[in-house]
Design an enzyme around this catalytic site. Structure first.
Site, mmCIF file in Angstrom:
data_model
loop_
_atom_site.group_PDB
_atom_site.id
_atom_site.type_symbol
_atom_site.label_atom_id
_atom_site.label_comp_id
_atom_site.label_asym_id
_atom_site.label_seq_id
_atom_site.Cartn_x
_atom_site.Cartn_y
_atom_site.Cartn_z
ATOM 1 N N ILE A 150 0.787 -1.209 -0.058
ATOM 2 C CA ILE A 150 0.215 -0.124 0.100
ATOM 3 C C ILE A 150 0.810 1.403 -0.063
ATOM 4 O O ILE A 150 0.471 2.155 -0.464
ATOM 5 C CB ILE A 150 -0.979 -0.095 1.332
ATOM 6 C CG1 ILE A 150 -2.137 0.844 1.115
ATOM 7 C CG2 ILE A 150 -0.346 0.389 2.449
ATOM 8 C CD1 ILE A 150 -3.287 0.670 2.006
ATOM 9 N N HIS A 210 6.062 -11.971 6.167
ATOM 10 C CA HIS A 210 5.949 -11.484 4.552
ATOM 11 C C HIS A 210 7.223 -11.364 3.989
ATOM 12 O O HIS A 210 8.140 -10.967 4.767
ATOM 13 C CB HIS A 210 5.015 -10.224 4.441
ATOM 14 C CG HIS A 210 5.411 -9.187 5.269
ATOM 15 N ND1 HIS A 210 5.133 -9.215 6.702
ATOM 16 C CD2 HIS A 210 6.286 -8.121 5.285
ATOM 17 C CE1 HIS A 210 5.702 -8.042 7.210
ATOM 18 N NE2 HIS A 210 5.965 -7.457 6.408
ATOM 19 N N SER A 232 6.651 -4.149 11.003
ATOM 20 C CA SER A 232 5.659 -3.185 11.518
ATOM 21 C C SER A 232 4.218 -3.929 11.393
ATOM 22 O O SER A 232 3.320 -3.656 12.135
ATOM 23 C CB SER A 232 5.202 -1.921 10.594
ATOM 24 O OG SER A 232 5.082 -2.568 9.286
ATOM 25 N N ASN A 270 11.632 -8.439 7.378
ATOM 26 C CA ASN A 270 12.074 -7.777 8.533
ATOM 27 C C ASN A 270 11.126 -8.759 9.580
ATOM 28 O O ASN A 270 10.050 -8.993 9.609
ATOM 29 C CB ASN A 270 11.325 -6.352 8.595
ATOM 30 C CG ASN A 270 12.042 -5.485 7.431
ATOM 31 O OD1 ASN A 270 13.311 -5.745 7.029
ATOM 32 N ND2 ASN A 270 11.103 -4.588 6.868
HETATM 33 P P1 5GP Z 1 7.044 -4.344 7.359
HETATM 34 O O1 5GP Z 1 7.382 -3.108 7.975
HETATM 35 O O2 5GP Z 1 6.393 -5.314 8.555
HETATM 36 O O3 5GP Z 1 8.427 -5.221 6.999
HETATM 37 O O4 5GP Z 1 6.040 -4.437 6.143
HETATM 38 C C1 5GP Z 1 4.858 -4.218 6.113
HETATM 39 C C2 5GP Z 1 4.488 -3.712 5.133
HETATM 40 O O5 5GP Z 1 3.066 -3.713 4.792
HETATM 41 C C3 5GP Z 1 4.911 -2.089 4.779
HETATM 42 O O6 5GP Z 1 5.575 -1.978 3.666
HETATM 43 C C4 5GP Z 1 3.391 -1.475 4.580
HETATM 44 O O7 5GP Z 1 3.328 -0.464 3.546
HETATM 45 C C5 5GP Z 1 2.569 -2.587 4.121
HETATM 46 N N1 5GP Z 1 1.104 -2.372 4.450
HETATM 47 C C6 5GP Z 1 0.651 -2.157 5.842
HETATM 48 N N2 5GP Z 1 -0.779 -2.047 5.756
HETATM 49 C C7 5GP Z 1 -1.085 -2.641 4.366
HETATM 50 C C8 5GP Z 1 -2.371 -2.927 3.926
HETATM 51 O O8 5GP Z 1 -3.524 -2.792 4.517
HETATM 52 N N3 5GP Z 1 -2.318 -3.179 2.443
HETATM 53 C C9 5GP Z 1 -1.265 -3.404 2.006
HETATM 54 N N4 5GP Z 1 -1.227 -3.685 0.703
HETATM 55 N N5 5GP Z 1 0.010 -3.275 2.485
HETATM 56 C C10 5GP Z 1 -0.098 -2.764 3.770
#
Ligand code: 5GP
Ligand code: ZN
Length: 112
Positions: free
Chosen positions: A31, A98, A93, A85
């Protein structure tokens, strides 16, 4: 997991730009893209992160890398970076495992 946004995407309770799906995994556009191509590949099953993996998840993780391979070929990506991560200190986050697929711009090393 009820409050997990990626479980909600996997269960179609939350909208996402899904580009691949099978019984075990689903992939969708991030997103908040950090590159021209920024796709997330997740297992449908809720696993918090790398630290929560069990020996019985070995095939699932292998499958996810095969999904990454398939997406990169379908999109004809000439190169890519795959990132996961694990833990807040690493920048996690969303606490559902993922793999980020990133492509379409120059990347630097070491990452920030
Ligand atoms: P992290 O920070 O955990 O490695 O990555 C989480 C990712 O999920 C971030 O890049 C963030 O932009 C994405 N993300 C968070 N909420 C949503 C959502 O509701 N939909 C989509 N498609 N991506 C999301
Ligand atoms: Zn989840």
């Amino acid at each position: 997991m009820k409050n997990c946004i990626f479980c909600q995407i996997a269960n179609k309770e939350r909208k996402a730009g899904i580009i691949y799906e099978d019984d075990l995994a689903i992939a969708f556009y991030d997103i908040n893209p950090q590159a021209p191509y920024h796709i997330l590949v997740i297992p449908k099953k809720h696993i918090e992160n790398i630290f929560e993996l069990k020996e019985s998840d070995k095939d699932l993780i292998g499958h996810m890398f095969f999904v990454i391979n398939k997406i990169s070929k379908d999109l004809k990506l000439p190169y890519l970076r795959v990132v996961t991560n694990s833990g807040r200190g690493a920048g996690q986050s969303v606490f559902h495992l993922h793999f980020h697929i990133l492509s379409g711009r120059t990347f630097h090393w070491p990452p920030g």
